[in-house]
Design an enzyme around this catalytic site. Structure first.
Site, PDB file in Angstrom:
ATOM      1  N   GLY A 169       0.783  -1.218   0.000  1.00 28.50           N
ATOM      2  CA  GLY A 169       0.000   0.000   0.000  1.00 28.50           C
ATOM      3  C   GLY A 169       0.814   1.267   0.000  1.00 28.50           C
ATOM      4  O   GLY A 169       0.267   2.367   0.072  1.00 28.50           O
TER       5      GLY A 169
ATOM      6  N   ARG B  25       4.533 -10.969  -7.149  1.00 32.96           N
ATOM      7  CA  ARG B  25       4.343  -9.907  -8.136  1.00 32.96           C
ATOM      8  C   ARG B  25       3.223  -9.002  -7.645  1.00 32.96           C
ATOM      9  O   ARG B  25       2.532  -9.308  -6.670  1.00 32.96           O
ATOM     10  CB  ARG B  25       4.028 -10.503  -9.498  1.00 32.96           C
ATOM     11  CG  ARG B  25       5.145 -11.382 -10.057  1.00 32.96           C
ATOM     12  CD  ARG B  25       4.914 -11.721 -11.498  1.00 32.96           C
ATOM     13  NE  ARG B  25       5.923 -12.628 -12.014  1.00 32.96           N
ATOM     14  CZ  ARG B  25       7.125 -12.260 -12.461  1.00 32.96           C
ATOM     15  NH1 ARG B  25       7.462 -10.984 -12.441  1.00 32.96           N
ATOM     16  NH2 ARG B  25       7.974 -13.151 -12.925  1.00 32.96           N
TER      17      ARG B  25
ATOM     18  N   THR C 139      -2.312  -5.369  -6.360  1.00 33.57           N
ATOM     19  CA  THR C 139      -3.065  -4.132  -6.619  1.00 33.57           C
ATOM     20  C   THR C 139      -2.132  -2.937  -6.782  1.00 33.57           C
ATOM     21  O   THR C 139      -2.605  -1.821  -6.944  1.00 33.57           O
ATOM     22  CB  THR C 139      -4.041  -3.854  -5.465  1.00 33.57           C
ATOM     23  OG1 THR C 139      -3.293  -3.734  -4.235  1.00 33.57           O
ATOM     24  CG2 THR C 139      -5.040  -4.981  -5.314  1.00 33.57           C
TER      25      THR C 139
ATOM     26  N   THR D 284       7.735  -6.815  -5.332  1.00 37.20           N
ATOM     27  CA  THR D 284       9.181  -7.008  -5.179  1.00 37.20           C
ATOM     28  C   THR D 284       9.746  -7.854  -6.313  1.00 37.20           C
ATOM     29  O   THR D 284      10.822  -7.560  -6.849  1.00 37.20           O
ATOM     30  CB  THR D 284       9.482  -7.664  -3.823  1.00 37.20           C
ATOM     31  OG1 THR D 284       9.082  -6.774  -2.781  1.00 37.20           O
ATOM     32  CG2 THR D 284      10.969  -7.953  -3.676  1.00 37.20           C
TER      33      THR D 284
ATOM     34  N   ASP E 247      -7.829  -7.422  -1.441  1.00 35.73           N
ATOM     35  CA  ASP E 247      -6.743  -8.039  -0.678  1.00 35.73           C
ATOM     36  C   ASP E 247      -7.109  -7.929   0.798  1.00 35.73           C
ATOM     37  O   ASP E 247      -6.655  -7.032   1.501  1.00 35.73           O
ATOM     38  CB  ASP E 247      -5.429  -7.322  -0.982  1.00 35.73           C
ATOM     39  CG  ASP E 247      -4.214  -8.055  -0.427  1.00 35.73           C
ATOM     40  OD1 ASP E 247      -4.375  -9.202   0.016  1.00 35.73           O
ATOM     41  OD2 ASP E 247      -3.113  -7.473  -0.437  1.00 35.73           O
TER      42      ASP E 247
END
Length: 518
Positions: A193, A220, A223, A228, A281
């Site tokens: 986020g 991967r 949203t 990373t 999520d």
């Protein structure tokens, strides 16, 4: 070190009877992302005899390999009457040659979906029920619509800590579980986020250079404009299998690889694929996702970073406490040593937002460049310090000094280069050919920025699918700006994507809030 599979907890499907109908397989070359799709002619004898219709779920068999695919009905002349066309996802999963005979049949009814329906209407799930659902999802028995129903059913506050523990345990048991010779295996995760918060690529080489073992599997983007794994992939290969991952860790003490290729928690990879277009999520799914992969990777000590801010994923202290309590409850039940830290989530970290742009920030920090983003550097050092103390490499209160010395001396940079080389070779991140700046409307002090809308602009520009796309954020919170000064630069790989992102950005009000100077 070793890897073991626990997939035996799920019952195997029965092979088709000898008189089941067969068709010749044909590769259609149609990208349906990761969803397996089969194409049959409307007048195909199998459609007629078996009663298949559009959106039917069909079991495809090639030898001992079974794939459940969703039917799309086509008209001639796209396919011959005895052909079964496969999407790219179905083709890869089935592993058949062109014109090979495959058997098609109705799949067995999914009994576990009745449990999902019950959950939607307020019933609780027990351990066996959750295990049955996850086994069916991993087996490919659920359609994407049914998976979406499950994700929605366990979202929000309707799911208990006990159910979250059961979900985490089920997700661990259906995948591989890695074992390492070291007694302490460390890992870290940020709940997300916060655009640009790419601390993992700095923390991992610091810890590995200091002698800790950190087999880092990363996701991967779900949203966000970059995960990373997306950022690391601009610097080195990340699609390593479990054997390759173990070789890298044995050689360098750490790795940064895509978890989806290692199959440590295959259920999570499937759930994430459906979560991505939903933009959903939930806390329960987040906790099960993160901790199942940490446990499956063999981690013993894990640090979780929760950024808290008005436009971060976690917006309030109350929400952060609830998430912390859930993380701790699941970790305790699973025998995992866990520490949770809260960090400032009011604005982006570093300058880059998007895979390649974030990678350049990481390189500047690792190489101790003068223009390196100091907020990214400080965040990474704090996390590395905590993990050095958790991993018993530093005495309490001494972790920061050890981490900073490792970074400043160049040891972390050398270790990062070695990890990249071991994963297949280091490369230079791409640079976007098209750019457009946005300018400050009035002078003053930056007091707020909307993380979510910044992330949206970066995604509209093409990130993370276009690795060089994204944003440069030039005016962090607290900085002084002048009217006409560029505060944001959009990067895109095509003129159309650049204009798309620019149009959205120009329509936003209060994207950047500038206050008067006292």
């Amino acid at each position: 070190m070793s890897a073991e599979s626990n997939s035996a907890v799920c019952s195997l499907p029965l092979a088709p009877a000898g008189d089941a109908p067969q068709l010749r397989v044909h590769r259609m070359g149609i990208d349906t992302y990761q969803e397996a799709v089969i194409f049959l002619r409307r007048d195909c004898h199998v459609c007629q005899s078996e009663g298949f219709a559009a959106q039917s779920r069909i079991a495809l068999w090639h030898g001992k390999t079974r794939v459940i695919a969703t039917l799309n009905v086509v008209d001639a002349p796209l396919l011959a009457i005895d052909q079964a066309g496969l999407s790219e996802a179905a083709w890869r999963a089935l592993g058949a040659d062109e014109d090979a005979l495959i058997t098609v049949q109705h799949p067995a009814p999914i009994h576990s979906f009745s449990l999902v329906r019950g959950k939607i209407f307020g019933q609780s799930l027990d351990d066996n029920g959750v295990q049955e659902i996850i086994c069916d999802i991993v087996a490919g028995n659920y359609s994407d619509i049914e998976i979406a129903c499950f994700i929605a059913a366990v979202a929000g506050r309707r799911t208990s800590a006990h159910e979250a523990i059961a979900l985490t345990r089920a997700m661990v048991t259906v995948g591989q579980h890695l074992h390492w010779p070291a007694e302490i295996i460390v890992d870290k995760h940020c709940v997300g986020g916060l655009p640009g918060n790419r601390t993992t690529l700095i923390v991992v080489p610091i810890l590995a250079a200091c002698g800790l073992t950190i087999p880092k599997t990363s996701s991967r983007a779900i949203t966000s404009p970059a995960g990373t794994a997306d950022t690391m992939e601009t610097l080195a290969p990340v699609t390593l299998n479990s054997e390759q991952m173990q070789q890298v860790v044995a050689q360098e003490g750490g790795c940064i690889v895509w978890g989806g290729a290692v199959s440590l928690s295959p259920a999570d990879d499937i759930l994430i694929r459906v979560e991505r277009p939903l933009g959903l999520d939930s806390d329960v799914q987040l906790v099960a996702s993160v901790l199942s992969k940490k446990i499956a990777a063999g981690s013993t000590h894990v640090l979780i970073d929760i950024p808290v801010g008005p436009s971060a994923k976690v917006r309030t202290q109350e929400a952060a406490r609830d998430l912390t309590d859930l993380l701790q409850a699941v970790a305790n039940a699973m025998g995992l040593q866990l520490r949770v830290v809260q960090s400032d989530g009011s604005g982006p970290v570093g300058r880059g937002i998007g895979p390649a742009l974030e990678a350049y920030d990481v390189l500047r920090v690792l190489q101790n460049e003068a223009q390196a983003p100091q907020d990214l550097r400080q965040r990474a050092l704090r996390l590395a310090a905590d993990l050095l103390e958790m991993g018993q490499k530093a005495e309490p209160g001494q972790g920061w000094a050890m981490a900073e010395q490792c970074l400043a001396s160049g040891a972390a940079w050398r270790k990062f280069q070695a990890i990249c080389a071991a994963q297949g070779g280091m490369r230079v991140p791409p640079v976007a050919p098209y750019r457009q700046a946005l300018f400050v409307a009035r002078p003053g002090k930056v007091v707020a920025v909307d993380n979510r809308r910044l992330a949206r602009i970066a995604k509209l520009a093409g990130a993370p699918q276009a690795p060089s796309a994204g944003l440069e954020f030039l005016s962090p919170i607290g900085s002084m700006v002048q009217a006409g000064q560029p505060w944001l630069v959009i990067h895109a790989e095509s003129v159309g994507q650049l204009q798309y992102a620019l149009t959205y950005a120009q329509e936003q009000t209060d994207l950047l809030s500038v206050g008067d100077v006292a």
